[in-house]
Design an enzyme around this catalytic site. Structure first.
Site, short mmCIF file in Angstrom:
data_model
loop_
_atom_site.label_atom_id
_atom_site.label_comp_id
_atom_site.label_asym_id
_atom_site.label_seq_id
_atom_site.Cartn_x
_atom_site.Cartn_y
_atom_site.Cartn_z
N ALA A 9 -113.91 42.18 -33.96
CA ALA A 9 -114.37 41.56 -35.20
C ALA A 9 -113.57 41.99 -36.43
O ALA A 9 -113.77 41.47 -37.51
CB ALA A 9 -115.84 41.89 -35.42
N CYS A 10 -112.64 42.92 -36.26
CA CYS A 10 -111.87 43.46 -37.38
C CYS A 10 -110.66 42.58 -37.68
O CYS A 10 -109.80 42.37 -36.83
CB CYS A 10 -111.43 44.89 -37.04
SG CYS A 10 -110.33 45.63 -38.25
N ASP A 11 -110.59 42.06 -38.91
CA ASP A 11 -109.47 41.20 -39.31
C ASP A 11 -108.13 41.93 -39.25
O ASP A 11 -107.12 41.36 -38.83
CB ASP A 11 -109.68 40.66 -40.72
CG ASP A 11 -110.79 39.63 -40.79
OD1 ASP A 11 -111.10 39.01 -39.76
OD2 ASP A 11 -111.36 39.45 -41.89
#
Length: 114
Positions: A9-11
């Site tokens: 989920a980390c950009d």
């Protein structure tokens, strides 16, 4: 083998992954949330990265911790917190086999060879 540690989920982790893919660098992904964090893996990371550098005090997980845990922070308690909450680790981490790089900004992996 090069390993990219992060969470899906980390950009920033996604940008780091894309940078490696674009350069054709073979790597494996270790999702800290899904694949977990063992004591052995944490110690491997800490062999090259200082514990307070590895601890992400800007994360949502950090903000949700008890104030007592934050106030009594030292190297040992930071290790325990990261083992209990792998998302406290700064990410992404790129383990090239020669060094471990913390975080990612455009161009950081330009010298990584496959």
């Amino acid at each position: 083998m090069i390993t990219l540690y992060g969470i899906k989920a980390c950009d920033t982790c996604r940008r780091a992954r894309k940078a490696l893919e674009t350069r054709g660098v073979p790597f494996q992904v270790h999702d800290l949330r899904e694949d977990g964090l063992s004591a052995a893996l944490l110690e491997h990371l800490l062999e090259q990265v200082p514990v307070m550098t590895l601890l992400n005090k800007r994360s949502t997980t950090w903000r949700q911790l008890d104030e007592a845990d934050k106030a009594e922070l030292d190297a040992n308690s930071a290790r325990e917190l990261m083992l209990a909450n792998p998302t406290l680790i700064k990410r992404p981490l790129l383990d090239t086999g020669e060094d471990i790089r913390v975080g990612y900004r455009d161009g950081d992996y330009d010298d990584v060879a496959g």
